[in-house]
Design a protein around this motif. Structure first.
Motif, mmCIF file in Angstrom:
data_model
loop_
_atom_site.group_PDB
_atom_site.id
_atom_site.type_symbol
_atom_site.label_atom_id
_atom_site.label_comp_id
_atom_site.label_asym_id
_atom_site.label_seq_id
_atom_site.Cartn_x
_atom_site.Cartn_y
_atom_site.Cartn_z
ATOM 1 N N GLY A 29 35.116 39.715 54.467
ATOM 2 C CA GLY A 29 35.030 40.768 53.462
ATOM 3 C C GLY A 29 34.688 40.294 52.057
ATOM 4 N N ASP A 39 36.465 48.861 34.350
ATOM 5 C CA ASP A 39 35.611 49.203 35.495
ATOM 6 C C ASP A 39 35.223 47.940 36.269
ATOM 7 O OD1 ASP A 39 34.090 51.160 36.977
ATOM 8 O OD2 ASP A 39 32.293 50.284 36.101
ATOM 9 N N ARG A 40 34.861 46.912 35.517
ATOM 10 C CA ARG A 40 34.492 45.637 36.143
ATOM 11 C C ARG A 40 35.672 45.065 36.938
ATOM 12 N NH1 ARG A 40 31.883 41.818 38.225
ATOM 13 N NH2 ARG A 40 31.115 39.994 37.140
ATOM 14 N N ILE A 97 32.562 39.140 48.849
ATOM 15 C CA ILE A 97 31.242 39.411 48.303
ATOM 16 C C ILE A 97 30.638 38.111 47.808
ATOM 17 C CG2 ILE A 97 30.020 40.528 46.407
ATOM 18 C CD1 ILE A 97 31.740 42.927 46.803
ATOM 19 N N ASN A 111 27.877 53.073 37.523
ATOM 20 C CA ASN A 111 28.606 53.037 36.257
ATOM 21 C C ASN A 111 27.885 52.166 35.218
ATOM 22 O OD1 ASN A 111 30.531 54.645 37.380
ATOM 23 N ND2 ASN A 111 32.168 53.122 37.367
ATOM 24 N N PRO A 112 28.205 52.357 33.945
ATOM 25 C CA PRO A 112 27.617 51.499 32.916
ATOM 26 C C PRO A 112 27.945 50.040 33.213
ATOM 27 C CG PRO A 112 28.902 53.273 31.920
ATOM 28 C CD PRO A 112 29.154 53.337 33.393
ATOM 29 N N ILE A 171 38.273 46.680 38.137
ATOM 30 C CA ILE A 171 38.580 47.507 39.317
ATOM 31 C C ILE A 171 37.681 47.078 40.479
ATOM 32 C CG2 ILE A 171 38.502 49.846 40.281
ATOM 33 C CD1 ILE A 171 39.164 50.821 37.385
ATOM 34 N N ARG A 213 34.872 49.891 29.947
ATOM 35 C CA ARG A 213 33.817 49.164 30.654
ATOM 36 C C ARG A 213 34.396 47.947 31.363
ATOM 37 N NH1 ARG A 213 28.260 48.829 29.422
ATOM 38 N NH2 ARG A 213 28.649 50.873 28.562
ATOM 39 N N ARG A 272 30.249 49.696 40.373
ATOM 40 C CA ARG A 272 30.954 49.518 39.107
ATOM 41 C C ARG A 272 30.268 48.454 38.262
ATOM 42 N NH1 ARG A 272 35.811 52.053 39.011
ATOM 43 N NH2 ARG A 272 36.679 52.725 41.009
ATOM 44 N N SER A 273 30.722 48.365 37.019
ATOM 45 C CA SER A 273 30.179 47.375 36.086
ATOM 46 C C SER A 273 30.151 45.984 36.722
ATOM 47 C CB SER A 273 31.054 47.354 34.830
ATOM 48 O OG SER A 273 30.639 46.333 33.966
ATOM 49 N N GLY A 274 29.043 45.256 36.545
ATOM 50 C CA GLY A 274 28.968 43.891 37.063
ATOM 51 C C GLY A 274 28.238 43.804 38.398
ATOM 52 N N LYS A 307 42.550 43.950 47.010
ATOM 53 C CA LYS A 307 43.861 44.124 46.384
ATOM 54 C C LYS A 307 44.004 45.538 45.837
ATOM 55 C CE LYS A 307 45.556 39.873 46.577
ATOM 56 N NZ LYS A 307 46.827 39.592 47.274
ATOM 57 N N ARG A 318 24.737 56.044 35.234
ATOM 58 C CA ARG A 318 25.067 55.655 33.856
ATOM 59 C C ARG A 318 24.659 54.207 33.550
ATOM 60 N NH1 ARG A 318 29.724 59.049 32.889
ATOM 61 N NH2 ARG A 318 28.895 61.098 33.298
ATOM 62 N N ARG A 337 30.545 43.220 53.948
ATOM 63 C CA ARG A 337 30.178 43.799 52.659
ATOM 64 C C ARG A 337 28.686 44.039 52.555
ATOM 65 N NH1 ARG A 337 34.330 45.524 49.277
ATOM 66 N NH2 ARG A 337 36.147 44.390 49.964
ATOM 67 N N ASP A 364 38.970 45.471 44.001
ATOM 68 C CA ASP A 364 38.546 46.015 45.296
ATOM 69 C C ASP A 364 37.942 44.919 46.164
ATOM 70 O OD1 ASP A 364 39.368 48.543 44.796
ATOM 71 O OD2 ASP A 364 37.406 49.322 44.208
ATOM 72 N N ALA A 365 37.067 44.117 45.546
ATOM 73 C CA ALA A 365 36.380 43.069 46.302
ATOM 74 C C ALA A 365 37.385 42.061 46.857
ATOM 75 C CB ALA A 365 35.352 42.370 45.413
ATOM 76 N N ALA A 366 38.481 41.854 46.135
ATOM 77 C CA ALA A 366 39.504 40.916 46.604
ATOM 78 C C ALA A 366 40.472 41.598 47.569
ATOM 79 C CB ALA A 366 40.272 40.339 45.409
ATOM 80 N N ARG A 411 39.592 33.860 54.189
ATOM 81 C CA ARG A 411 39.542 34.495 52.869
ATOM 82 C C ARG A 411 39.810 33.440 51.786
ATOM 83 N NH1 ARG A 411 38.197 38.498 50.848
ATOM 84 N NH2 ARG A 411 38.599 38.183 48.677
ATOM 85 N N ILE A 448 35.047 58.149 34.551
ATOM 86 C CA ILE A 448 34.281 56.925 34.772
ATOM 87 C C ILE A 448 34.957 56.025 35.801
ATOM 88 C CG2 ILE A 448 33.531 54.751 33.714
ATOM 89 C CD1 ILE A 448 32.862 56.240 31.232
ATOM 90 N N LEU A 449 36.253 55.833 35.680
ATOM 91 C CA LEU A 449 36.915 54.814 36.486
ATOM 92 C C LEU A 449 37.340 55.305 37.873
ATOM 93 C CD1 LEU A 449 39.076 53.061 33.759
ATOM 94 C CD2 LEU A 449 36.802 52.449 34.589
ATOM 95 N N ALA A 450 37.568 56.594 37.992
ATOM 96 C CA ALA A 450 37.909 57.179 39.290
ATOM 97 C C ALA A 450 39.064 56.449 39.979
ATOM 98 C CB ALA A 450 36.678 57.224 40.190
ATOM 99 N N VAL A 451 40.129 56.173 39.257
ATOM 100 C CA VAL A 451 41.348 55.628 39.879
ATOM 101 C C VAL A 451 42.546 56.425 39.361
ATOM 102 C CG1 VAL A 451 40.525 53.268 40.225
ATOM 103 C CG2 VAL A 451 41.604 53.879 38.059
#
Lengths: 238, 267
Positions: free
Chosen positions: A58, B155-156, A60, A159-160, B158, B152, A141-143, B166, A177, A87, B162-164, A25, B195-198
């Motif tokens: 794991g 959200d990014r 990305i 998401n936006p 979060i 916004r 999610r965003s990004g 954590k 969105r 992933r 998640d990807a890390a 990791r 939107i964020l669902a946390v």
């Protein structure tokens, strides 16, 4: 809490199809890349001319990052042919580069998960057409950016700030969105459907549409967007 | 031996109140008897020391510790107003690349042995500074404001948390104006959670006294005799971190929001 801060987190072992390199990791791609580079530079002569399957766990990795790794291996006379990842996003990117995402002849992935993942199916039979749909069971999610040369089905929200691009149709079992582009290779018959169809921007083939501003307390209906009479319209999802 | 918990306070977007909340939350946790250290990881743009009123006592900073110019203890400034509250300042004349995520893990592992809580004030953004703040984290609190751009960015973040691996991150909604929400002019907690669902760990109302206390360098949670709603809201976050189940305070002078908040949190 047990934290991994091992100095080298790279292991190399021989497998039937060449070499399997597993990386631990890393906190950033830059760190991963740096260590991998050191490793292949050091063991260059030993590794030359091998086929490499890279296991990344794991993390990305984006298309761009995988491309960089491909180039790194190529520079040292190695051929990267497979990326093994937990992933889906990483596997997607790997498939875009034409890389396998599992070892042939194995129904299990390396974590011992035997459950067949529909998105994994094509790698068992390489060089064939990709399956016609990619199933994603998570909220984007965003990004996040997803591209697929067939249809994309998402069970979750978009998401936006997230982007979904498909050469076929896009179906979102959730709130849409973000930005979506169906028929990205020019198919004007492509459609986009969602339980709540309110993307930031919606594209089908070379047409672009935006969602009209929502009225207060408007009842949400599942809708499908398609091109009719040369323009994008939305109608109730049938 | 029980090891301390590392809590990272981050947001993506700048100016949403990370530093102010870190200062106030640290003070609130120290006030209920916990040993707390707040670390400013915003190398080059340090602020936490100012908000906590400890600026003039800085001798060594985080980069000094990591580069071995001092011992960890020497960089920990003890707050004189409350027992068991410490702060490690960021270096002002260096940049984010001066430290690595691994450095942060090492520093925090040392602190865990002495402290109950290690609060990390993350810089804005998603680059190295954020990665540094995230690396040692056991719990991630994401600060957002009830506005579209902050949500916004949350959200990014979060997604990155998640990807890390954590996650799941929890949310602190800061600077809520109940009367604006009631008028429909501000995102409600409902809108944000949709939107964020946390999970939401705290809702802190907009409050002038927070700004005043930041300018004075006296965290509101240390200002005796002063009990605005924002202070109670932060103290409630501290109690929730401790594992207590504390109901959300009624921020609605008028009707409208409460029913929505109730809808989400079951009262």
């Amino acid at each position: 809490m047990n934290k991994e801060i091992a100095s080298s987190q790279i292991t190399i072992k021989g497998i039937r199809d060449g070499l399997l390199i597993s990386v631990g990791r890393y906190y950033s791609f830059a760190d991963l890349y740096k260590e991998l580079k050191e490793e292949v530079t050091q063991k260059g002569s030993f590794l030359r001319n091998s086929r490499i399957a890279l296991e990344v766990g794991g993390q990305i990795l984006t298309l761009e990052e995988l491309t960089n790794l491909q180039i790194l291996f190529a520079q040292h006379g190695m051929a990267l042919w497979a990326i093994l990842s937990r992933r889906e996003a990483t596997r997607e990117a790997a498939r875009e580069l034409g890389l396998a995402t599992r070892l042939p002849g194995s129904k299990m992935d390396l974590q011992g998960n035997g459950k067949p993942d529909p998105a994994l199916a094509p790698e068992a039979t390489q060089n064939q057409q990709p399956p016609n749909a990619l199933l994603i069971k998570e909220t984007l999610r965003s990004g996040r950016h997803v591209f697929y040369e067939g249809h994309i089905v998402i069970v979750g929200d978009v998401n936006p700030g997230a982007e979904v691009v498909a050469e076929g149709d896009i179906i979102v079992w959730g709130k849409l969105r973000g930005l979506v582009h169906a028929g990205a290779a020019g198919d004007t018959q492509a459609t986009i459907s969602a339980i709540d169809l309110s993307p930031t921007q919606l594209r089908i083939a070379d047409r672009i549409a935006v969602t009209p501003p929502a009225e207060k307390n408007q009842h949400i209906l599942p809708e499908t967007a398609l091109i009719r009479d040369n323009q994008i319209i939305a109608e109730p999802w049938k | 031996m029980k090891l301390g918990k590392v809590i990272t306070i981050t947001s993506g977007k700048g100016g949403v109140g990370k530093t102010t909340l870190t200062a106030n939350l640290s003070a609130a946790l120290a006030s209920i008897g916990r040993k707390v250290v707040a670390i400013d990881t915003d190398i080059g743009l340090r602020n936490l020391d100012v908000v906590m009123g400890l600026e003039n006592r800085i001798v060594y900073d985080l980069v000094d510790v990591i580069e071995g110019r001092c011992r960890l203890k020497q960089a920990m400034i003890k707050d004189k107003r409350v027992n068991s509250l410490y702060m490690i300042p960021a270096a002002q004349t260096r940049d984010k690349m001066s430290i690595s995520p691994t450095d942060m893990v090492l520093v925090c592992d040392q602190l865990r042995e002495e402290m109950d809580y290690i609060l990390i004030d993350s810089p804005a953004g998603i680059e190295r500074g954020f990665q540094n703040a995230l690396a040692p984290s056991d719990q991630v609190l994401i600060v957002t404001n009830p506005e579209v751009s902050a949500v916004r960015d949350a959200d990014r973040i979060i997604g990155l948390v998640d990807a890390a691996e954590k996650g799941p991150a929890q949310l602190l909604v800061n600077r809520l104006k109940p009367e604006m929400v009631a008028r429909g002019d501000m995102l409600s907690i409902n809108d944000i959670v949709e939107i964020l669902a946390v999970d939401v760990l705290g809702i802190i109302p907009e409050d002038e006294s927070i700004l005043i206390s930041s300018n004075r360098g006296t965290p509101l949670t240390l200002d005796n005799g002063h009990m605005p709603r924002a202070r109670i809201a932060v103290q409630n976050v501290a109690r929730r971190i401790e594992g207590e189940s504390v109901p959300f305070i009624d921020l609605t002078a008028r009707e409208g929001l409460l029913s929505k908040v109730k809808g989400w949190f079951g009262g």
